[in-house]
Write an enzyme that holds these catalytic residues in place. Structure first.
Site, PDB file in Angstrom:
ATOM      1  N   ARG A   1       0.717  -1.203   0.120  1.00  0.00           N
ATOM      2  CA  ARG A   1      -0.027   0.005  -0.003  1.00  0.00           C
ATOM      3  C   ARG A   1       0.938   1.445  -0.013  1.00  0.00           C
ATOM      4  O   ARG A   1       1.857   1.314   0.646  1.00  0.00           O
ATOM      5  CB  ARG A   1      -1.078   0.041   1.324  1.00  0.00           C
ATOM      6  CG  ARG A   1      -1.469   1.447   1.395  1.00  0.00           C
ATOM      7  CD  ARG A   1      -2.832   1.213   2.026  1.00  0.00           C
ATOM      8  NE  ARG A   1      -2.384   0.659   3.757  1.00  0.00           N
ATOM      9  CZ  ARG A   1      -3.506   0.296   4.606  1.00  0.00           C
ATOM     10  NH1 ARG A   1      -4.799   0.558   4.129  1.00  0.00           N
ATOM     11  NH2 ARG A   1      -3.261   0.104   5.724  1.00  0.00           N
TER      12      ARG A   1
ATOM     13  N   ARG B   1      -1.544  -5.970  13.908  1.00  0.00           N
ATOM     14  CA  ARG B   1      -2.758  -5.220  13.622  1.00  0.00           C
ATOM     15  C   ARG B   1      -3.930  -6.245  13.275  1.00  0.00           C
ATOM     16  O   ARG B   1      -4.869  -6.006  13.737  1.00  0.00           O
ATOM     17  CB  ARG B   1      -2.676  -4.403  12.576  1.00  0.00           C
ATOM     18  CG  ARG B   1      -1.812  -3.089  12.949  1.00  0.00           C
ATOM     19  CD  ARG B   1      -1.316  -2.404  11.751  1.00  0.00           C
ATOM     20  NE  ARG B   1      -2.170  -1.508  10.901  1.00  0.00           N
ATOM     21  CZ  ARG B   1      -1.988  -1.269   9.608  1.00  0.00           C
ATOM     22  NH1 ARG B   1      -0.861  -1.451   9.120  1.00  0.00           N
ATOM     23  NH2 ARG B   1      -3.118  -0.505   9.102  1.00  0.00           N
TER      24      ARG B   1
HETATM   25  P1  AMP Z   1      -6.119   2.959  10.225  1.00  0.00           P
HETATM   26  O1  AMP Z   1      -5.286   3.971   9.392  1.00  0.00           O
HETATM   27  O2  AMP Z   1      -7.426   2.737  10.320  1.00  0.00           O
HETATM   28  O3  AMP Z   1      -5.444   1.424   9.878  1.00  0.00           O
HETATM   29  O4  AMP Z   1      -5.156   3.050  11.651  1.00  0.00           O
HETATM   30  C1  AMP Z   1      -4.166   3.133  11.964  1.00  0.00           C
HETATM   31  C2  AMP Z   1      -3.645   3.042  13.444  1.00  0.00           C
HETATM   32  O5  AMP Z   1      -4.352   4.054  14.347  1.00  0.00           O
HETATM   33  C3  AMP Z   1      -4.465   1.786  14.313  1.00  0.00           C
HETATM   34  O6  AMP Z   1      -3.387   0.622  14.000  1.00  0.00           O
HETATM   35  C4  AMP Z   1      -4.508   2.004  15.739  1.00  0.00           C
HETATM   36  O7  AMP Z   1      -3.156   2.166  16.372  1.00  0.00           O
HETATM   37  C5  AMP Z   1      -4.994   3.444  15.346  1.00  0.00           C
HETATM   38  N1  AMP Z   1      -6.569   3.959  15.250  1.00  0.00           N
HETATM   39  C6  AMP Z   1      -7.455   4.213  14.325  1.00  0.00           C
HETATM   40  N2  AMP Z   1      -8.780   3.995  14.412  1.00  0.00           N
HETATM   41  C7  AMP Z   1      -8.732   3.612  15.673  1.00  0.00           C
HETATM   42  C8  AMP Z   1      -9.965   3.274  16.499  1.00  0.00           C
HETATM   43  N3  AMP Z   1     -11.061   3.415  16.043  1.00  0.00           N
HETATM   44  N4  AMP Z   1      -9.593   2.742  17.680  1.00  0.00           N
HETATM   45  C9  AMP Z   1      -8.420   2.440  18.136  1.00  0.00           C
HETATM   46  N5  AMP Z   1      -7.273   2.803  17.502  1.00  0.00           N
HETATM   47  C10 AMP Z   1      -7.298   3.301  16.116  1.00  0.00           C
END
Ligand code: AMP
Length: 213
Positions: free
Chosen positions: A127, A171
């Site tokens: 990505r 993740r």
């Molecule tokens: P993403 O861009 O959605 O993959 O998010 C990247 C990282 O941000 C995740 O691995 C979490 O560490 C944090 N994060 C994003 N959204 C959330 C959420 N709703 N709850 C908890 N952590 C979040």
């Protein structure tokens, strides 16, 4: 129209969000993008979230719910919104329900993008994301028209620090332990649409548009 995109990291939520924005003119609310901006700016919230994000762990519900409360109160959410990457725990989903009840609005549809774990690592590691607008591409499966340049805004494409083979496993573990139970949560509420996320990007977009009408 208030929509949530649901699925594992790399399932295609961000990619589809961009097409939904184009068609329906509603904003995308990505908690990941908001957190990354806070980390970049070095705000207190960013400093607190940084270690969790780099370790592939979830950031605390308290921080996330605070972000969403502020964001949904903004004017551009009045005509609807796309939640991308939120909620990620049952506690967040319950807090969202309470907040939406207070605001006298409801979640209309949850679009679940289903992609098996064995495909996720390749998707996430390949990505590339736009530094400016957050749009997602993939070096092989969804390359930009010009290498390294965002199709949507012309911004520079970069690899996220947490999009490494090492962190993606963590993740995914978080996803299965904490987020996957939301599938049943929203199924019980009768608003979940389950889509095969392994199909071609434009086929998935068509399916989503059919569901949203
Ligand atoms: P993403 O861009 O959605 O993959 O998010 C990247 C990282 O941000 C995740 O691995 C979490 O560490 C944090 N994060 C994003 N959204 C959330 C959420 N709703 N709850 C908890 N952590 C979040």
């Amino acid at each position: 129209m208030n929509i949530m995109l649901f699925g594992a990291p790399g399932a295609g939520k961000g990619t589809q969000a961009k097409y939904i924005i184009e068609k329906y003119g509603i904003p995308q609310i990505s908690t990941g993008d908001i957190l990354r901006a806070a980390v970049k700016e070095g705000t207190p919230m960013g400093l607190e979230a940084k270690a969790c994000m780099e370790a592939g762990k979830l950031v605390s519900d308290e921080i996330i719910i605070g972000i969403i409360k502020d964001r949904l109160a903004k004017d551009d959410c009045k005509k609807g919104f796309i939640l991308d990457g939120f909620p990620r725990t049952i506690a967040q989903a319950e807090a969202l329900e309470a907040l939406m009840k207070e605001m006298n609005i409801k979640l209309d549809k949850v679009i679940s993008l289903n992609v098996p774990d064995e495909l996720i690592v390749g998707r996430v590691v390949g990505r590339r994301v736009c530094k400016d607008c957050g749009a997602s591409f993939h070096v092989e499966f969804n390359p930009p028209k010009v290498e390294g340049v965002c199709d949507f805004c012309g911004g520079e494409l970069v690899q996220r620090k947490d999009d490494s083979a090492e962190t993606v496993g963590k993740r995914l573990n978080e996803y299965h332990a904490q987020t996957a139970p939301l599938f049943d949560f929203y199924m019980e509420r009768g608003i979940l649409a389950d889509i095969d996320g392994t199909k071609e990007i434009d086929e998935i977009t068509k399916e989503i548009f059919n569901i949203l009408g």
